[in-house]
Scaffold this motif. Structure first.
Motif, mmCIF file in Angstrom:
data_model
loop_
_atom_site.group_PDB
_atom_site.id
_atom_site.type_symbol
_atom_site.label_atom_id
_atom_site.label_comp_id
_atom_site.label_asym_id
_atom_site.label_seq_id
_atom_site.Cartn_x
_atom_site.Cartn_y
_atom_site.Cartn_z
ATOM 1 N N LEU A 44 0.822 -1.212 0.000
ATOM 2 C CA LEU A 44 0.000 0.000 0.000
ATOM 3 C C LEU A 44 0.855 1.260 0.000
ATOM 4 O O LEU A 44 0.554 2.233 -0.707
ATOM 5 C CB LEU A 44 -0.928 -0.014 1.215
ATOM 6 C CG LEU A 44 -2.072 -1.028 1.188
ATOM 7 C CD1 LEU A 44 -2.728 -1.122 2.554
ATOM 8 C CD2 LEU A 44 -3.101 -0.655 0.137
ATOM 9 N N VAL A 45 1.912 1.243 0.806
ATOM 10 C CA VAL A 45 2.820 2.398 0.833
ATOM 11 C C VAL A 45 3.495 2.577 -0.520
ATOM 12 O O VAL A 45 3.644 3.707 -1.021
ATOM 13 C CB VAL A 45 3.859 2.226 1.951
ATOM 14 C CG1 VAL A 45 4.930 3.309 1.877
ATOM 15 C CG2 VAL A 45 3.183 2.258 3.315
ATOM 16 N N LEU A 46 3.893 1.473 -1.148
ATOM 17 C CA LEU A 46 4.527 1.549 -2.461
ATOM 18 C C LEU A 46 3.561 2.113 -3.495
ATOM 19 O O LEU A 46 3.944 2.944 -4.331
ATOM 20 C CB LEU A 46 5.014 0.156 -2.874
ATOM 21 C CG LEU A 46 5.726 0.056 -4.222
ATOM 22 C CD1 LEU A 46 7.011 0.884 -4.209
ATOM 23 C CD2 LEU A 46 6.049 -1.399 -4.557
ATOM 24 N N VAL A 47 2.302 1.667 -3.438
ATOM 25 C CA VAL A 47 1.295 2.193 -4.369
ATOM 26 C C VAL A 47 1.091 3.685 -4.143
ATOM 27 O O VAL A 47 0.990 4.464 -5.107
ATOM 28 C CB VAL A 47 -0.029 1.425 -4.196
ATOM 29 C CG1 VAL A 47 -1.173 2.131 -4.923
ATOM 30 C CG2 VAL A 47 0.107 0.001 -4.726
ATOM 31 N N ALA A 48 1.036 4.105 -2.879
ATOM 32 C CA ALA A 48 0.845 5.525 -2.594
ATOM 33 C C ALA A 48 2.018 6.358 -3.100
ATOM 34 O O ALA A 48 1.826 7.440 -3.687
ATOM 35 C CB ALA A 48 0.655 5.724 -1.092
ATOM 36 N N LEU A 49 3.246 5.867 -2.878
ATOM 37 C CA LEU A 49 4.418 6.616 -3.332
ATOM 38 C C LEU A 49 4.525 6.643 -4.853
ATOM 39 O O LEU A 49 4.997 7.627 -5.431
ATOM 40 C CB LEU A 49 5.683 6.001 -2.729
ATOM 41 C CG LEU A 49 5.832 6.115 -1.210
ATOM 42 C CD1 LEU A 49 7.072 5.373 -0.737
ATOM 43 C CD2 LEU A 49 5.897 7.569 -0.770
ATOM 44 N N ALA A 50 4.097 5.561 -5.479
ATOM 45 C CA ALA A 50 4.222 5.451 -6.937
ATOM 46 C C ALA A 50 2.959 5.896 -7.665
ATOM 47 O O ALA A 50 2.796 5.576 -8.852
ATOM 48 C CB ALA A 50 4.568 4.009 -7.318
ATOM 49 N N ALA A 51 2.066 6.616 -6.981
ATOM 50 C CA ALA A 51 0.808 7.038 -7.603
ATOM 51 C C ALA A 51 1.015 7.819 -8.901
ATOM 52 O O ALA A 51 0.350 7.536 -9.907
ATOM 53 C CB ALA A 51 -0.020 7.849 -6.609
ATOM 54 N N PRO A 52 1.932 8.804 -8.951
ATOM 55 C CA PRO A 52 2.123 9.510 -10.237
ATOM 56 C C PRO A 52 2.597 8.587 -11.360
ATOM 57 O O PRO A 52 2.161 8.725 -12.510
ATOM 58 C CB PRO A 52 3.197 10.560 -9.890
ATOM 59 C CG PRO A 52 3.103 10.745 -8.414
ATOM 60 C CD PRO A 52 2.744 9.401 -7.877
ATOM 61 N N LEU A 53 3.472 7.640 -11.017
ATOM 62 C CA LEU A 53 3.962 6.714 -12.033
ATOM 63 C C LEU A 53 2.857 5.785 -12.513
ATOM 64 O O LEU A 53 2.708 5.535 -13.717
ATOM 65 C CB LEU A 53 5.130 5.912 -11.471
ATOM 66 C CG LEU A 53 5.734 4.842 -12.401
ATOM 67 C CD1 LEU A 53 6.300 5.482 -13.656
ATOM 68 C CD2 LEU A 53 6.814 4.057 -11.663
ATOM 69 N N LEU A 54 2.051 5.265 -11.587
ATOM 70 C CA LEU A 54 0.979 4.342 -11.964
ATOM 71 C C LEU A 54 -0.077 5.023 -12.828
ATOM 72 O O LEU A 54 -0.554 4.448 -13.814
ATOM 73 C CB LEU A 54 0.328 3.773 -10.690
ATOM 74 C CG LEU A 54 1.207 2.859 -9.837
ATOM 75 C CD1 LEU A 54 0.502 2.499 -8.546
ATOM 76 C CD2 LEU A 54 1.568 1.595 -10.604
ATOM 77 N N THR A 55 -0.440 6.246 -12.463
ATOM 78 C CA THR A 55 -1.437 6.954 -13.271
ATOM 79 C C THR A 55 -0.862 7.371 -14.619
ATOM 80 O O THR A 55 -1.596 7.443 -15.615
ATOM 81 C CB THR A 55 -1.938 8.191 -12.518
ATOM 82 O OG1 THR A 55 -0.816 8.996 -12.106
ATOM 83 C CG2 THR A 55 -2.725 7.784 -11.295
ATOM 84 N N ALA A 56 0.446 7.626 -14.668
ATOM 85 C CA ALA A 56 1.070 7.935 -15.962
ATOM 86 C C ALA A 56 1.057 6.714 -16.874
ATOM 87 O O ALA A 56 0.844 6.844 -18.088
ATOM 88 C CB ALA A 56 2.502 8.417 -15.743
ATOM 89 N N VAL A 57 1.269 5.532 -16.303
ATOM 90 C CA VAL A 57 1.200 4.306 -17.108
ATOM 91 C C VAL A 57 -0.212 4.111 -17.647
ATOM 92 O O VAL A 57 -0.406 3.712 -18.800
ATOM 93 C CB VAL A 57 1.637 3.088 -16.265
ATOM 94 C CG1 VAL A 57 1.366 1.790 -17.010
ATOM 95 C CG2 VAL A 57 3.113 3.199 -15.911
#
Length: 345
Positions: A44-57
């Motif tokens: 969950l912490v990784l998803v929160a930190l990587a939110a800009p990257l995930l939404t960019a993908v």
């Protein structure tokens, strides 16, 4: 008294950082439920930190409206099956606005987890400072700080937070404000825990030796008392994080927490309470994320509590069998058991 006297008292002092961490890990790894919960929290912490990257993908963002993806004739229900799930919108879109649900969900994780962790930090700092000061101060200081702590504990958190959030200007960053209010209103319990633990620790021999050797009160608190407070403080802090997540979600649900367009799981639930029949995924996704996060943090907190204090039994019996706990025992424990058995025979 000299430093040699302090060294002579080492067996009664808290364990060193390396050995204490090793013992903690040995006990924690015997609890499979806590390890699974730790993996979920890390994800969950990784998803929160990587939110800009995930939404960019995905190619989306949490604030862009897509009116063409909702059916205005039906009141704004998403077009398509499962709430508009497609290759461009992995979890569908928000009713009425058409904003991407996946983007809002992962960015909401940043807000919910960030607010909870920041509020917990404020609570721990205030509680430890007030508790240690009360325990080490004179009778008047102790009485004053103890009565202040009692008042803080007696305050209804949600009502006080609602009142404070209502009078603060809207220009103030809302996530920061919610974190500060939760932290300043809910530090009383950890203050009581810190005071009680400090009163117990300051009467031990190694602390008395440090006092007789001429150490200042601040040095004794920093070098001798704070390491001893680590276990109860970390234990309670681990259990405070899920509680603070629930408080933030409740405040956002009531409309006084995080304000749009900043996404928050509690705010999403507020908007979803009228769409649970037409677009159930809009309600189930943030509710499920909150449930999983709070459950994982609660299980992890219980595992940390029992690993730091092996004398206390775990409330979760999953993965805490006798064989596993025997593996985590220190080498001295089997020797003591064998000696006791020989003495009985």
């Amino acid at each position: 008294m000299s430093e040699a006297l302090l060294a002579a008292q080492a067996p009664e002092a808290p364990a060193s950082g390396a050995s204490g961490a090793l013992q903690f890990w040995r006990r924690l790894r015997t609890r499979r439920a806590a390890l699974v919960a730790a993996a979920v929290v890390a994800l969950l912490v990784l998803v929160a930190l990587a939110a800009p990257l995930l939404t960019a993908v995905e190619g989306q963002d949490p604030t862009t409206y897509h009116p063409s993806l909702v059916d205005s004739a039906r009141g704004g229900v998403p077009i398509g099956s499962f709430g508009g799930v497609s290759g461009d919108h992995w979890l569908g879109v928000e009713p009425q606005t058409g904003r991407d649900l996946f983007a809002r969900l992962v960015y909401g994780a940043r807000v919910s987890l960030g607010v909870a962790l920041a509020a917990t930090t404020v609570q721990v700092v205030l509680g430890v400072v007030v508790g240690v000061t009360a325990a080490l101060g004179n009778r008047w200081v102790d009485q004053l700080l103890s009565r202040v702590t009692d008042i803080i504990v007696a305050m209804p958190l949600i009502i006080m937070a609602l009142a404070l959030l209502a009078v603060v200007p809207a220009s103030f960053p809302r996530p920061v404000l919610v974190s500060l209010i939760i932290g300043f209103v809910a530090w009383g319990t950890i203050g009581k825990i810190s005071r009680a633990a400090t009163l117990s620790l300051k009467n031990l021999d190694y602390v008395a030796a440090a006092r007789l050797s001429g150490w200042s009160t601040w040095r004794i608190a920093r070098r001798e008392l704070l390491p001893g407070l680590a276990a109860p403080v970390i234990t309670y802090a681990a259990l405070m994080v899920p509680a603070n997540i629930s408080i933030e979600a409740s405040l956002s649900f009531l409309g006084v927490g995080v304000k749009p367009p900043t996404p928050s799981w509690g705010q999403m639930l507020t908007s979803a309470n009228i769409w649970y029949q037409a677009a159930p995924q809009y309600l189930l996704l943030p509710a499920g994320a909150l449930f999983v996060t709070v459950l994982a943090l609660t299980v992890l907190g219980d595992g940390i509590r029992t690993a730091l204090d092996p004398r206390s039994a775990s409330r979760l019996r999953v993965g805490t069998g006798r064989k596993q706990e025997a593996k985590a025992a220190t080498p001295a424990e089997p020797a003591k058991a064998a000696t006791a058995k020989e003495a009985r025979s």
